[in-house]
Write a protein that holds these residues in place. Structure first.
Motif, short mmCIF file in Angstrom:
data_model
loop_
_atom_site.label_atom_id
_atom_site.label_comp_id
_atom_site.label_asym_id
_atom_site.label_seq_id
_atom_site.Cartn_x
_atom_site.Cartn_y
_atom_site.Cartn_z
N GLY A 40 0.81 -1.22 0.00
CA GLY A 40 0.00 0.00 0.00
C GLY A 40 0.84 1.26 0.00
N LEU A 41 1.97 1.22 -0.67
CA LEU A 41 2.90 2.36 -0.74
C LEU A 41 3.01 2.86 -2.16
CD1 LEU A 41 5.79 0.79 1.38
CD2 LEU A 41 4.16 2.51 2.15
N TYR A 42 3.72 3.97 -2.30
CA TYR A 42 4.07 4.50 -3.61
C TYR A 42 5.58 4.43 -3.76
CZ TYR A 42 -0.64 6.40 -3.80
OH TYR A 42 -2.00 6.55 -3.79
N ALA A 43 6.03 4.19 -4.98
CA ALA A 43 7.48 4.11 -5.23
C ALA A 43 8.15 5.43 -4.87
CB ALA A 43 7.74 3.74 -6.68
N GLU A 44 7.46 6.55 -5.07
CA GLU A 44 8.02 7.86 -4.76
C GLU A 44 8.29 8.00 -3.27
OE1 GLU A 44 5.08 7.55 -6.51
OE2 GLU A 44 6.00 7.78 -8.48
N GLN A 45 7.42 7.41 -2.44
CA GLN A 45 7.64 7.47 -1.00
C GLN A 45 8.92 6.72 -0.63
OE1 GLN A 45 3.83 5.70 0.04
NE2 GLN A 45 3.26 7.56 1.14
N ILE A 46 9.11 5.57 -1.22
CA ILE A 46 10.31 4.78 -0.92
C ILE A 46 11.55 5.53 -1.37
CG2 ILE A 46 11.53 2.63 -1.40
CD1 ILE A 46 8.77 1.29 -1.59
N LEU A 47 11.49 6.16 -2.55
CA LEU A 47 12.65 6.94 -3.03
C LEU A 47 12.95 8.11 -2.09
CD1 LEU A 47 12.01 7.02 -6.88
CD2 LEU A 47 13.76 5.75 -5.64
N ALA A 48 11.91 8.78 -1.61
CA ALA A 48 12.12 9.89 -0.69
C ALA A 48 12.73 9.40 0.62
CB ALA A 48 10.80 10.62 -0.43
N TRP A 49 12.24 8.28 1.12
CA TRP A 49 12.79 7.72 2.36
C TRP A 49 14.24 7.31 2.17
CZ3 TRP A 49 8.11 3.99 3.42
CH2 TRP A 49 6.99 4.76 3.77
N LYS A 50 14.55 6.76 1.00
CA LYS A 50 15.93 6.35 0.71
C LYS A 50 16.84 7.57 0.69
CE LYS A 50 18.66 3.85 -2.71
NZ LYS A 50 18.63 3.12 -3.99
N GLU A 51 16.36 8.65 0.07
CA GLU A 51 17.14 9.89 0.01
C GLU A 51 17.41 10.43 1.42
OE1 GLU A 51 19.25 12.59 -2.23
OE2 GLU A 51 18.12 10.88 -2.98
N VAL A 52 16.40 10.39 2.27
CA VAL A 52 16.57 10.86 3.65
C VAL A 52 17.59 10.00 4.37
CG1 VAL A 52 15.40 11.07 5.88
CG2 VAL A 52 14.31 11.93 3.82
N CYS A 53 17.51 8.69 4.17
CA CYS A 53 18.48 7.78 4.80
C CYS A 53 19.90 8.07 4.33
CB CYS A 53 18.12 6.33 4.50
SG CYS A 53 16.64 5.74 5.32
N MET A 54 20.05 8.34 3.05
CA MET A 54 21.39 8.61 2.51
C MET A 54 21.95 9.91 3.06
SD MET A 54 20.77 7.24 -1.37
CE MET A 54 22.12 8.15 -2.04
N HIS A 55 21.09 10.93 3.20
CA HIS A 55 21.57 12.20 3.72
C HIS A 55 21.77 12.18 5.23
CE1 HIS A 55 21.56 14.31 -0.02
NE2 HIS A 55 20.31 13.98 -0.26
N ALA A 56 21.12 11.25 5.89
CA ALA A 56 21.27 11.16 7.35
C ALA A 56 22.68 10.73 7.72
CB ALA A 56 20.25 10.18 7.92
N ASN A 57 23.33 10.04 6.83
CA ASN A 57 24.67 9.56 7.11
C ASN A 57 25.75 10.41 6.47
OD1 ASN A 57 23.85 7.36 8.68
ND2 ASN A 57 23.34 6.20 6.84
N ALA A 58 25.42 11.60 6.06
CA ALA A 58 26.41 12.51 5.49
C ALA A 58 27.43 12.88 6.57
CB ALA A 58 25.74 13.76 4.95
N THR A 59 28.63 13.10 6.14
CA THR A 59 29.67 13.44 7.11
C THR A 59 29.43 14.84 7.66
OG1 THR A 59 31.11 14.40 5.43
CG2 THR A 59 31.33 12.02 5.86
N ALA A 60 30.09 15.12 8.76
CA ALA A 60 29.95 16.43 9.39
C ALA A 60 30.44 17.53 8.47
CB ALA A 60 30.71 16.45 10.71
N VAL A 61 31.46 17.24 7.69
CA VAL A 61 32.01 18.24 6.76
C VAL A 61 30.97 18.58 5.69
CG1 VAL A 61 33.80 18.65 5.02
CG2 VAL A 61 34.38 17.47 7.16
N GLU A 62 30.29 17.57 5.15
CA GLU A 62 29.27 17.82 4.14
C GLU A 62 28.10 18.59 4.72
OE1 GLU A 62 28.41 13.85 2.96
OE2 GLU A 62 29.94 13.81 1.40
#
Length: 165
Positions: free
Chosen positions: A90-112
């Motif tokens: 019951g999801l949309y592919a766009e929701q999963i992509l947005a969540w993936k993007e958030v996960c990727m940015h959550a682990n950005a280094t302090a410098v970034e």
């Protein structure tokens, strides 16, 4: 404590999962199983890695852990498999992509993160400077217009209204 067959337990858990997302309270009333038991089953399923929100909320209201679990489950899937997964959950592919993007940015280094914050601050300062300049120009134009109106009023008071200008 009453024992329930594994098939019934799995059927109730499926109703807790997307796309139904049936709240525990409603399931308890419909099935006659205590809400404590249902919460326990849901907790066990979550600890086993299943995505089981079961609180009746839409996917945007899910916990970060549930969203992350969905991202992990779909990481190795191709586009067709993701579409099938989305239909099933019951999801949309766009929701999963947005969540993936958030996960990727959550682990950005302090410098970034610092660089991003610095760039945002710089662009905000530039925008503020431009807005202040525009405001000064508009204030000057408004003051000039007000002065002209006052002069016009004085001119009419001195020479009268009926004459051509």
């Amino acid at each position: 404590m009453k024992q329930y067959p594994e098939e019934r337990k799995q059927a109730v858990l499926r109703r807790m999962m997307p796309p139904e997302n049936t709240p525990v309270r409603v399931l308890s009333e419909e099935t006659g199983i205590s809400d404590v038991t249902l919460y326990h089953w849901r907790k066990q399923a979550r600890s086993g890695g299943m995505v089981v929100p079961g609180d009746g909320r839409n996917p945007e209201g899910w916990s970060p852990e549930d969203k992350f679990a969905v991202v992990l489950e779909t990481a190795a899937l191709n586009e067709a498999e993701v579409a099938e997964y989305c239909r099933k959950k019951g999801l949309y592919a766009e929701q999963i992509l947005a969540w993936k993007e958030v996960c990727m940015h959550a682990n950005a280094t302090a410098v970034e993160q610092a660089r991003s914050a610095r760039d945002q601050a710089r662009s905000a300062k530039k925008e503020i400077k431009e807005l202040k300049r525009d405001l000064r120009h508009k204030e000057k134009a408004l003051a000039e217009t007000a002065a002209l109106l006052v002069l016009r009023k004085k001119m009419h008071a001195i020479w009268g209204e009926g004459e051509d200008e």
